[in-house]
Motif scaffolding. Structure first.
Motif, short mmCIF file in Angstrom:
data_model
loop_
_atom_site.label_atom_id
_atom_site.label_comp_id
_atom_site.label_asym_id
_atom_site.label_seq_id
_atom_site.Cartn_x
_atom_site.Cartn_y
_atom_site.Cartn_z
N THR A 1 3.29 1.06 -5.40
CA THR A 1 2.83 2.17 -4.57
C THR A 1 1.69 1.67 -3.70
N ARG A 2 1.80 1.86 -2.38
CA ARG A 2 0.77 1.43 -1.44
C ARG A 2 0.26 2.63 -0.66
N THR A 3 -1.05 2.72 -0.48
CA THR A 3 -1.60 3.82 0.30
C THR A 3 -1.35 3.65 1.79
N ARG A 4 -1.13 2.40 2.25
CA ARG A 4 -0.74 2.12 3.64
C ARG A 4 0.60 1.41 3.58
N SER B 1 0.38 2.99 8.88
CA SER B 1 -0.89 3.12 8.18
C SER B 1 -1.21 4.56 7.83
N GLN B 2 -0.47 5.50 8.40
CA GLN B 2 -0.72 6.91 8.17
C GLN B 2 0.13 7.49 7.03
N ASN C 1 1.98 6.66 3.00
CA ASN C 1 2.04 5.75 1.86
C ASN C 1 3.50 5.46 1.53
N SER D 1 6.24 4.22 -1.91
CA SER D 1 6.53 3.87 -3.30
C SER D 1 7.92 3.29 -3.35
N TYR E 1 -3.51 -3.54 -10.29
CA TYR E 1 -4.13 -2.85 -9.15
C TYR E 1 -4.72 -3.88 -8.22
N TYR F 1 -6.78 -4.35 -4.28
CA TYR F 1 -7.46 -3.79 -3.11
C TYR F 1 -7.53 -4.89 -2.06
N ASP G 1 -5.85 -1.52 2.25
CA ASP G 1 -4.72 -1.01 1.47
C ASP G 1 -5.06 -1.06 -0.01
N ASN G 2 -4.58 -0.05 -0.74
CA ASN G 2 -4.67 0.00 -2.19
C ASN G 2 -3.25 -0.05 -2.75
#
Length: 693
Positions: free
Chosen positions: A182-185, A206-207, A209, A211, A655, A657, A681-682
């Motif tokens: 799962t990536r936030t970006r 980038s807007q 996420n 999975s 995890y 970052y 990105d997380n």
């Protein structure tokens, strides 16, 4: 082994003779004269017993023949038993000698008798141990035989970890993986992360996420080992499903192709030399001990792109290693080269031909052609088994990469130093970017021309004067790794720096860019990794990594850009007048380009634009965005639920970052501040795996 066989045969024959000479019941009375004897029955019974013995011997013989290769592995144990028998015999002889001496000395008779009894007891114990050991050997042979013949009526629950085939030991390996990320970006990628493509804020990805769920990192391996005199022969194959075919998709069947990770062969001599050839980890990748294949210090990450700052390639290599005991090793390898290009704004000529059909005012279309003044890579030829879909192309290789490494294991850590030499080549066309606006339909008051060496046609694009050029790059690296608390703590650090070695880092920074005249400019890069791995128990592994990769500026000005637009003539019609052909040429000799230019235009790096269509999100506004530095911090663990003869079952979470920062650019406005884009990105990874035992 011959001594043991002789002893067993002697015991068997002695026992057989004793049984043959002794009546069934020594205390039983002789048969009376009035009672007739029954010789036929006795003979029949004796014959039956002999047959059983013969059958058992024949069965044992067949089992021994069928397991001859397996028994070879037990020769060393049998030799130990021979030595035990010899020692027992020597002890008995010594006891007999002492007994003889004691009989001549009446005063010491009692003590000597005790020593003799003790020696006899020791001998009896040795014989008992030998019988027990032989019984265990018989059990082992029967177990192996039962395993071999399991298909014929039995099955052994304790299968061997390896298979013997024609004198070669084959060991299968690998795992089945169920994993997610799962990536936030969003990066629009699978379980592996394209670190150098983390989207800037202006990119529509980038807007949102993402999975993704996958089993593609599942892996198969096969290790083949054998010996020829003083040489150990090894072959290794490893594959997973992280390859992509032309028809691969996630719509229904999720069909992705098997890809080779490693495939190599090795010959290792007993005096410390080894020769390895095939696709393998680059020699620049750190080892845990010495310099040997399958000893690489690979990060424990779930992400198969591993970790920013990690030095690796899996590519063709032929390496030679000399190990001086367990303390020092030297190696050299030649490996497959590849040039990766970064930057933008290179010199070029763009010709646009607008065409129209006769008697038609609206143009029917246009064609565009582009020429440059150099080439380094070429698109792969599908018929030559290269990937014709990969637009980055394949290097037209001048020479292989050469890597030299030394490793030291003094007893308190593992240390390495290495060097890389890379040769880059390209072909330059001095007349590839030329032109003039002096022949335009509307001639400028001050015409501009870009000429070349061709005196006959100084402003006409041609291959005149083309020549081959080359640049030599390379770099150096060093690493150190220590263990503490009985190997429950492991610390590592590594750094690499050089020109044209960006692709040896996990983030895949570019090796080079192009100067205005078409020559190559190697990009200086530095990358490093710090590692902490904890093994508090056999069931748990915890890890923390911090890595960074940095690329220096290689920006230039003075790039030539020529855009020539030609419109065909449109003849007159009853209702329209004729439109003549026109030629318009735009020329610039002050272009900005290269990698990380301080004059680059980054004004649109944070500007999101509407999607191109439903299948193609916008990459954002104008943004050079050449990467300056990428760094990543990672935390994770593995928990081994079970690890034994039935395989291995484990799960883990990771995890990460990541920050990607681009070089600043002021859009060639001296008074304007430079804009440096930044992406963050997380990522959270999960994995559940079953390992082949």
């Amino acid at each position: 082994m011959r001594k043991l066989a002789a002893l067993v045969l002697s015991l068997f024959m002695t026992t057989g003779v004793a049984f043959a000479d002794t009546p069934k019941d020594a205390d039983a009375p002789a048969p009376k004269a009035s009672e007739p004897a029954k010789p036929k029955a006795a003979a029949k019974k004796a014959t039956k017993t002999d047959a059983e013995i013969a059958a058992e011997l024949e069965s044992l013989k067949q089992a021994m023949q069928a397991q001859q290769e397996q028994l070879e592995l037990l020769k060393e144990e049998l030799s130990k038993r021979d030595r035990q028998i010899d020692e027992a015999r020597e002890a008995a002889a010594a006891a007999n000698a002492r007994a003889t001496e004691a009989s001549a000395k009446a005063g010491e008779a009692e003590n000597t008798s005790a020593e003799v009894k003790s020696s006899e007891a020791t001998l009896a114990s040795s014989v008992t141990d030998l019988k027990s050991s032989n019984s265990a050997l018989t059990t082992t042979v029967n177990t192996v035989a039962a395993t071999t013949t399991a298909g014929g009526g039995g099955q052994n629950t304790e299968e061997p970890a390896a298979i013997r085939f024609k004198g070669i030991t084959l060991t299968p390996g690998g795992f089945v993986a169920a994993e997610s990320v799962t990536r936030t970006r969003a990066t629009s990628s699978d379980i592996n992360t394209p670190f150098n493509s983390i989207p800037y804020p202006g990119n529509a990805l980038s807007q949102v996420n993402e999975s993704n769920f996958t089993a593609r990192q599942s892996r198969l391996s096969l290790l083949a080992e054998g010996r020829y005199e003083a040489v150990k022969l090894t072959g290794y194959y490893e594959a997973d499903w992280l390859g992509t075919g032309v028809t691969s998709n996630n719509r229904q069947s999720n069909s992705y192709v098997l890809r080779q990770r490693q495939i190599w062969g090795q010959a290792k001599t007993d005096n410390g030399w080894s020769f390895t050839g095939g696709q393998q980890w680059t020699l620049a990748t750190e080892d845990r001990k010495g310099i040997d294949n399958r000893q690489e210090a690979i990060p424990l990450t779930i992400d198969p792109q591993y970790q920013v700052g990690f030095t690796w390639e899996r590519q063709y290599g032929f390496r030679v290693v000399k190990s001086f005991g367990d303390k020092f090793a030297l190696a050299v390898s030649v490996e497959g080269p590849q040039a990766t290009i970064g930057g933008r704004g290179f010199s070029n000529v763009t010709t646009i031909n607008d065409s129209a059909a006769p008697s038609v005012i609206v143009p029917t279309g246009s064609t565009t052609s582009v020429t440059g003044n150099t080439f380094i890579d070429a698109i792969g030829a599908g018929g030559g088994l290269f990937n014709f879909i990969d637009a980055t192309g394949y290097t037209i290789n001048k020479a292989p990469d050469v890597i030299i490494k030394a490793a030291l294991d003094p007893g308190f850590g593992h240390y390495e130093v290495f060097g890389i030499i890379s040769e880059f080549g390209n072909r330059i066309y001095p007349c590839g970017v030329v032109g003039t606006n002096a022949k335009d339909t509307v001639v400028p008051a001050t015409p501009t021309s870009i000429t070349c060496l061709d005196a006959a046609a100084p402003t006409t694009v041609s291959s005149f004067g083309a020549f081959n050029d080359s640049r030599t790059g390379g770099g150096f690296g060093a690493s150190a790794r220590w263990t503490a608390a009985q190997k429950k703590i492991e610390l590592g650090i590594k750094g690499v720096a050089g020109d044209g070695i960006g692709r040896y880092g996990s983030a895949q920074l570019a090796d080079l860019t192009i100067r205005p005249d078409g020559s190559e400019a190697l990009i200086r890069t530095v990358h490093g990794l710090a590692a902490l791995e904890l093994h508090p128990s056999p069931k748990f592994d915890l890890y923390a990594y911090y890595g960074a990769e940095y690329a220096f500026r290689a920006g230039y000005t003075g790039y030539d850009s020529i855009t020539k637009t030609i419109t065909t003539a449109i003849p007159a019609t009853p209702t329209t007048v004729a439109i003549p052909s026109t030629t318009t040429t735009k020329i610039s000799t002050t272009g900005i380009g290269g990698y990380g230019s301080p004059f680059a235009n980054n004004s649109g790096c944070s500007t999101e634009n509407p999607a191109i269509n439903q299948l193609d999100p916008s990459a954002g506004g104008t943004c050079a965005g050449d990467t300056k530095v990428i760094w990543e911090g990672t935390l994770g663990f593995w928990h081994k639920i079970y690890n034994g003869p039935k395989g291995g079952l484990r799960w883990g979470i990771q995890y990460s970052y990541i920050t990607r920062t681009g070089w600043s650019g002021n859009n060639n406005v001296p008074t304007a501040p430079g804009i440096a884009p930044k992406a963050v990105d997380n990522m959270i990874f999960t994995s559940f795996r079953y390992y082949i035992p």
